[in-house]
Design an enzyme around this catalytic site. Structure first.
Site, PDB file in Angstrom:
ATOM      1  N   CYS A  46       0.785  -1.232   0.000  1.00  0.00           N
ATOM      2  CA  CYS A  46       0.000   0.000   0.000  1.00  0.00           C
ATOM      3  C   CYS A  46       0.815   1.279   0.000  1.00  0.00           C
ATOM      4  CB  CYS A  46      -0.984  -0.002   1.168  1.00  0.00           C
ATOM      5  SG  CYS A  46      -0.607  -1.057   2.550  1.00  0.00           S
ATOM      6  N   GLU A 179      -6.051  -0.698  -9.270  1.00  0.00           N
ATOM      7  CA  GLU A 179      -5.123   0.358  -8.875  1.00  0.00           C
ATOM      8  C   GLU A 179      -3.932   0.457  -9.826  1.00  0.00           C
ATOM      9  OE1 GLU A 179      -5.977   0.432  -4.054  1.00  0.00           O
ATOM     10  OE2 GLU A 179      -4.505  -0.964  -4.873  1.00  0.00           O
ATOM     11  N   GLU A 439     -20.231  17.304   1.723  1.00  0.00           N
ATOM     12  CA  GLU A 439     -21.523  17.763   2.219  1.00  0.00           C
ATOM     13  C   GLU A 439     -22.690  16.992   1.591  1.00  0.00           C
ATOM     14  OE1 GLU A 439     -22.940  21.693   1.104  1.00  0.00           O
ATOM     15  OE2 GLU A 439     -21.564  21.727  -0.607  1.00  0.00           O
TER      16      GLU A 439
END
Length: 450
Positions: A46, A179, A439
């Protein structure tokens, strides 16, 4: 024979945490590692992967900046600089892990360790006697048996390629494959992602899977679904001729397999101690990470539970507190958040819609898809997806998913709320931070149609 309260086999995140915490509780601890301390995540997983993701995203950032008035001249990309700087950072982290162990008073050993019996570990010519043994050896990339597989590489080797490929085929549909397809594509490599399934990221929410697939294709990745590699041949010029099961073929510089990982148990001689393993070679453990042998425990990917570095760390810490700290506790595997550092990235916690419908009688979903404020001034057509899964009978949010910039950063906060049992009403009553992407999790009011 040296005697210890605990011998740990494996110097990754789970093993190192367990060793340090156990030593802090007063135990005499030794830890064994055959490669480098830090484990897959830090050394060849990672951390270096995330650094390469950062590198791959700059081409979009440079392009976007022009629409904000910046005049930039891009001279090109130098692969060797990225690899060299990445190696320097990994060396630094490796040393930090060793210093942490030394500071905790853990004896650091190098070599391949295996079991002699229920209390004894062999490492080189040395035998270590232990009251308890913890196995934290992680996993390794899986390669299928096909003609020419020796010409392919895995995630272990990709971080050390001396030259940047001009073209690549990435095989697999999981997070590692997705990825690296994004990394290659972002660095200007002609990239194909081939997967035998009908859609990438099996197990993720269907909305997330479909949305990301569209975004990958927008960015220029050749997505080859319901397909697979039949054979690989080495061409005279050093390229690889890849033949697919659909009858097509392609010459590329690099073939990267990311088709899953298998537990690292083959060299442990588990049979000497009578430790039970599963069909994939995983060590079978109970909720306290204990094997069928009272003196032997296992944590992390080698147990094939949740293959995430923070989970291994959590399991190692819980083991050390329980066995050596007189603080019995369980590692909590519920509502574990995760991220896929694809481009755009994914953040997720809790149930997918499909899984939630199996677990709860009544489910409501809320989905929002939109173009970010940032891209209203650019020609970038990337779109964001956000989704909430709600148990309609209790109003509890049982799943949250996002595909878009900084999804992992946003989802960490959302995960705390979900873990704490937040209701949809709590999300609705929380004032959003405006203008922000996050939001939207507080403004989704309309349920998705049935």
């Amino acid at each position: 024979m040296s005697k210890y309260d605990l011998v740990v086999i494996g110097g990754g995140s789970g093993g190192v945490r367990a060793a340090r915490i156990a030593a802090g509780h007063g135990a005499k601890v030794a830890i064994c590692e055959e490669f480098r301390y830090g484990g897959t995540c830090v050394i060849r997983g990672c951390v270096p992967k995330k650094l390469m993701v950062y590198a791959a995203h700059y081409h979009e950032d440079f392009n976007d900046s022009a629409h904000y008035g910046w005049s930039t001249k891009i001279e090109g990309f130098d692969w060797s600089t990225l690899i060299s700087n990445k190696d320097t950072e990994i060396d630094r982290l490796n040393k930090i892990y060793e210093k942490l162990l030394e500071k905790a008073g853990v004896e650091i050993l190098y070599g391949t360790a295996s079991l002699v019996d229920q209390h004894t570990v062999q490492i080189g010519d040395q035998k270590l006697e232990a009251e308890k043994i913890l196995i934290a050896t992680g996993g390794a990339p899986y390669l299928p048996e096909i003609s020419g597989i020796e010409h392919a590489i895995t995630s272990n080797e990709v971080f050390h390629l001396e030259q940047q490929p001009k073209s690549a085929v990435v095989v697999g549909g999981g997070y590692i494959a997705v990825e690296f397809a994004g990394i290659f594509n972002g660095l200007g490599i002609d990239t194909s992602l081939v997967y035998r399934g009908t859609q990438i990221l099996r197990g993720f929410d269907h909305s997330v899977r479909d949305h990301l697939a569209k975004e990958l294709q927008k960015k220029g990745i050749n997505l080859m679904l319901s397909n697979n590699i039949k054979s690989i041949e080495l061409a005279a010029d050093g390229s690889k001729l890849v033949s697919f099961i659909d009858g097509t073929s392609k010459n590329v510089d690099c073939v990267l397999y990311a088709t899953g990982r298998t537990p690292n148990t083959a060299s442990l001689n588990l049979g000497n101690a009578g430790v039970e393993i599963g069909l994939r070679g995983e060590i079978i453990v109970d909720e306290h990470s204990k094997t069928n042998v009272d003196t032997i425990y296992a944590v992390g990917d080698v147990t094939d539970r949740i293959a995430l570095t923070p989970v291994a760390t959590m399991e190692g810490h819980a083991f050390a507190d329980t066995v050596f700290g007189n603080k019995p506790r369980l590692a909590d595997h519920t509502y574990v958040p995760s991220a896929v550092f694809s481009q755009p990235p994914i953040g997720s916690v809790g149930f997918s819609e499909e899984h939630a419908r199996e677990m709860f009688a009544n489910i409501d979903t809320y989905t929002s898809e939109f173009r970010s404020l940032k891209h209203t001034l650019t020609d970038n057509q990337e779109r964001i997806l956000m989704k909430l899964i709600v148990d309609a009978d209790t109003d509890a949010v049982v799943g949250a998913h996002m595909v878009g910039p900084e999804a992992a950063e946003v989802m960490q906060g959302i995960a705390i709320a979900v873990k704490a049992g937040a209701k949809k009403a709590d999300f609705d009553s929380t004032v959003g931070i405006h203008p922000s992407t996050a939001e939207e999790f507080c403004t989704m009011r309309v349920k998705d149609p049935e």
